[in-house]
Design a protein around this motif. Structure first.
Motif, PDB file in Angstrom:
ATOM      1  N   ILE A  37       0.843  -1.206   0.000  1.00 35.94           N
ATOM      2  CA  ILE A  37       0.000   0.000   0.000  1.00 35.94           C
ATOM      3  C   ILE A  37       0.869   1.243   0.000  1.00 35.94           C
ATOM      4  O   ILE A  37       0.611   2.196  -0.743  1.00 35.94           O
ATOM      5  CB  ILE A  37      -0.949  -0.004   1.222  1.00 35.94           C
ATOM      6  CG1 ILE A  37      -2.016  -1.077   1.041  1.00 35.94           C
ATOM      7  CG2 ILE A  37      -1.586   1.355   1.434  1.00 35.94           C
ATOM      8  CD1 ILE A  37      -2.834  -1.344   2.290  1.00 35.94           C
ATOM      9  N   ALA A  38       1.907   1.248   0.812  1.00 34.24           N
ATOM     10  CA  ALA A  38       2.814   2.398   0.865  1.00 34.24           C
ATOM     11  C   ALA A  38       3.496   2.608  -0.483  1.00 34.24           C
ATOM     12  O   ALA A  38       3.615   3.746  -0.959  1.00 34.24           O
ATOM     13  CB  ALA A  38       3.853   2.197   1.964  1.00 34.24           C
ATOM     14  N   ASP A  39       3.917   1.531  -1.135  1.00 34.20           N
ATOM     15  CA  ASP A  39       4.570   1.648  -2.452  1.00 34.20           C
ATOM     16  C   ASP A  39       3.611   2.183  -3.506  1.00 34.20           C
ATOM     17  O   ASP A  39       3.973   3.028  -4.318  1.00 34.20           O
ATOM     18  CB  ASP A  39       5.119   0.296  -2.908  1.00 34.20           C
ATOM     19  CG  ASP A  39       6.300  -0.185  -2.073  1.00 34.20           C
ATOM     20  OD1 ASP A  39       6.889   0.653  -1.350  1.00 34.20           O
ATOM     21  OD2 ASP A  39       6.612  -1.382  -2.148  1.00 34.20           O
ATOM     22  N   LEU A  40       2.383   1.682  -3.513  1.00 34.91           N
ATOM     23  CA  LEU A  40       1.414   2.075  -4.540  1.00 34.91           C
ATOM     24  C   LEU A  40       0.912   3.502  -4.360  1.00 34.91           C
ATOM     25  O   LEU A  40       0.623   4.195  -5.343  1.00 34.91           O
ATOM     26  CB  LEU A  40       0.221   1.115  -4.551  1.00 34.91           C
ATOM     27  CG  LEU A  40       0.509  -0.295  -5.038  1.00 34.91           C
ATOM     28  CD1 LEU A  40      -0.704  -1.193  -4.804  1.00 34.91           C
ATOM     29  CD2 LEU A  40       0.879  -0.285  -6.518  1.00 34.91           C
ATOM     30  N   THR A  41       0.783   3.950  -3.123  1.00 40.77           N
ATOM     31  CA  THR A  41       0.226   5.280  -2.869  1.00 40.77           C
ATOM     32  C   THR A  41       1.287   6.353  -2.681  1.00 40.77           C
ATOM     33  O   THR A  41       0.970   7.536  -2.740  1.00 40.77           O
ATOM     34  CB  THR A  41      -0.657   5.264  -1.607  1.00 40.77           C
ATOM     35  OG1 THR A  41       0.141   4.911  -0.485  1.00 40.77           O
ATOM     36  CG2 THR A  41      -1.823   4.305  -1.772  1.00 40.77           C
ATOM     37  N   GLY A  42       2.522   5.927  -2.440  1.00 45.27           N
ATOM     38  CA  GLY A  42       3.569   6.910  -2.181  1.00 45.27           C
ATOM     39  C   GLY A  42       3.460   7.525  -0.795  1.00 45.27           C
ATOM     40  O   GLY A  42       4.082   8.541  -0.512  1.00 45.27           O
ATOM     41  N   ARG A  43       2.642   6.930   0.053  1.00 39.04           N
ATOM     42  CA  ARG A  43       2.465   7.426   1.413  1.00 39.04           C
ATOM     43  C   ARG A  43       3.300   6.612   2.377  1.00 39.04           C
ATOM     44  O   ARG A  43       3.585   5.452   2.146  1.00 39.04           O
ATOM     45  CB  ARG A  43       0.993   7.325   1.842  1.00 39.04           C
ATOM     46  CG  ARG A  43       0.038   8.147   1.016  1.00 39.04           C
ATOM     47  CD  ARG A  43       0.333   9.629   1.227  1.00 39.04           C
ATOM     48  NE  ARG A  43      -0.718  10.466   0.727  1.00 39.04           N
ATOM     49  CZ  ARG A  43      -1.653  11.027   1.487  1.00 39.04           C
ATOM     50  NH1 ARG A  43      -1.682  10.815   2.772  1.00 39.04           N
ATOM     51  NH2 ARG A  43      -2.555  11.800   0.952  1.00 39.04           N
ATOM     52  N   ASP A  44       3.668   7.217   3.490  1.00 42.26           N
ATOM     53  CA  ASP A  44       4.426   6.539   4.533  1.00 42.26           C
ATOM     54  C   ASP A  44       3.487   6.284   5.700  1.00 42.26           C
ATOM     55  O   ASP A  44       3.104   7.215   6.404  1.00 42.26           O
ATOM     56  CB  ASP A  44       5.601   7.405   4.977  1.00 42.26           C
ATOM     57  CG  ASP A  44       6.395   6.798   6.116  1.00 42.26           C
ATOM     58  OD1 ASP A  44       6.203   5.603   6.412  1.00 42.26           O
ATOM     59  OD2 ASP A  44       7.216   7.526   6.702  1.00 42.26           O
ATOM     60  N   LEU A  45       3.094   5.035   5.886  1.00 39.83           N
ATOM     61  CA  LEU A  45       2.148   4.712   6.943  1.00 39.83           C
ATOM     62  C   LEU A  45       2.779   4.795   8.327  1.00 39.83           C
ATOM     63  O   LEU A  45       2.107   4.546   9.323  1.00 39.83           O
ATOM     64  CB  LEU A  45       1.544   3.335   6.706  1.00 39.83           C
ATOM     65  CG  LEU A  45       0.670   3.262   5.451  1.00 39.83           C
ATOM     66  CD1 LEU A  45       0.220   1.835   5.194  1.00 39.83           C
ATOM     67  CD2 LEU A  45      -0.508   4.179   5.559  1.00 39.83           C
ATOM     68  N   PHE A  54      -5.563   7.870   5.618  1.00 37.10           N
ATOM     69  CA  PHE A  54      -6.093   6.546   5.280  1.00 37.10           C
ATOM     70  C   PHE A  54      -7.318   6.206   6.125  1.00 37.10           C
ATOM     71  O   PHE A  54      -8.226   5.530   5.669  1.00 37.10           O
ATOM     72  CB  PHE A  54      -5.030   5.459   5.444  1.00 37.10           C
ATOM     73  CG  PHE A  54      -4.168   5.301   4.237  1.00 37.10           C
ATOM     74  CD1 PHE A  54      -4.634   4.642   3.122  1.00 37.10           C
ATOM     75  CD2 PHE A  54      -2.887   5.820   4.211  1.00 37.10           C
ATOM     76  CE1 PHE A  54      -3.844   4.494   1.993  1.00 37.10           C
ATOM     77  CE2 PHE A  54      -2.086   5.680   3.098  1.00 37.10           C
ATOM     78  CZ  PHE A  54      -2.571   5.015   1.982  1.00 37.10           C
ATOM     79  N   PHE A  55      -7.349   6.685   7.351  1.00 34.33           N
ATOM     80  CA  PHE A  55      -8.487   6.430   8.218  1.00 34.33           C
ATOM     81  C   PHE A  55      -9.715   7.221   7.756  1.00 34.33           C
ATOM     82  O   PHE A  55     -10.835   6.710   7.747  1.00 34.33           O
ATOM     83  CB  PHE A  55      -8.131   6.803   9.657  1.00 34.33           C
ATOM     84  CG  PHE A  55      -9.261   6.657  10.627  1.00 34.33           C
ATOM     85  CD1 PHE A  55      -9.611   5.413  11.119  1.00 34.33           C
ATOM     86  CD2 PHE A  55      -9.973   7.767  11.050  1.00 34.33           C
ATOM     87  CE1 PHE A  55     -10.659   5.274  12.016  1.00 34.33           C
ATOM     88  CE2 PHE A  55     -11.021   7.633  11.945  1.00 34.33           C
ATOM     89  CZ  PHE A  55     -11.362   6.384  12.427  1.00 34.33           C
ATOM     90  N   LEU A  56      -9.508   8.470   7.362  1.00 29.97           N
ATOM     91  CA  LEU A  56     -10.627   9.337   7.015  1.00 29.97           C
ATOM     92  C   LEU A  56     -11.132   9.178   5.585  1.00 29.97           C
ATOM     93  O   LEU A  56     -12.294   9.479   5.305  1.00 29.97           O
ATOM     94  CB  LEU A  56     -10.235  10.798   7.247  1.00 29.97           C
ATOM     95  CG  LEU A  56     -10.019  11.203   8.698  1.00 29.97           C
ATOM     96  CD1 LEU A  56      -9.549  12.645   8.781  1.00 29.97           C
ATOM     97  CD2 LEU A  56     -11.280  10.995   9.516  1.00 29.97           C
ATOM     98  N   ALA A  57     -10.298   8.719   4.676  1.00 28.28           N
ATOM     99  CA  ALA A  57     -10.687   8.652   3.261  1.00 28.28           C
ATOM    100  C   ALA A  57     -11.971   7.867   3.016  1.00 28.28           C
ATOM    101  O   ALA A  57     -12.882   8.377   2.343  1.00 28.28           O
ATOM    102  CB  ALA A  57      -9.542   8.098   2.425  1.00 28.28           C
TER     103      ALA A  57
END
Length: 67
Positions: A37-45, A54-57
């Motif tokens: 998920i981190a790789d695909l979204t570019g986000r750092d969990l 991610f919680f609010l989306a």
């Protein structure tokens, strides 16, 4: 992320279950999925800001669909 196979008690109650156990997947599978998920979204969990996003989306999407 550490999980224990045995249940231990703390302050009179059981410890919360490991997230992998609650999701009924192996711990390594959960780690892989989080990394993917981190790789695909570019986000750092690992950051609070990204976790909150991610919680609010899904909640924001549901709220917007009711308008």
């Amino acid at each position: 992320m550490k999980c224990q196979n045995r249940r231990t008690r703390r302050a009179g109650g059981p410890l919360p279950a490991c997230p992998a156990t609650r999701l009924r997947v192996q711990l390594n599978t959960l780690r892989y999925r989080i990394r993917r998920i981190a790789d695909l979204t570019g986000r750092d969990l690992g950051t609070l800001e990204d976790r909150v996003d991610f919680f609010l989306a899904p909640r924001a999407t549901r709220w917007a669909s009711t308008l």
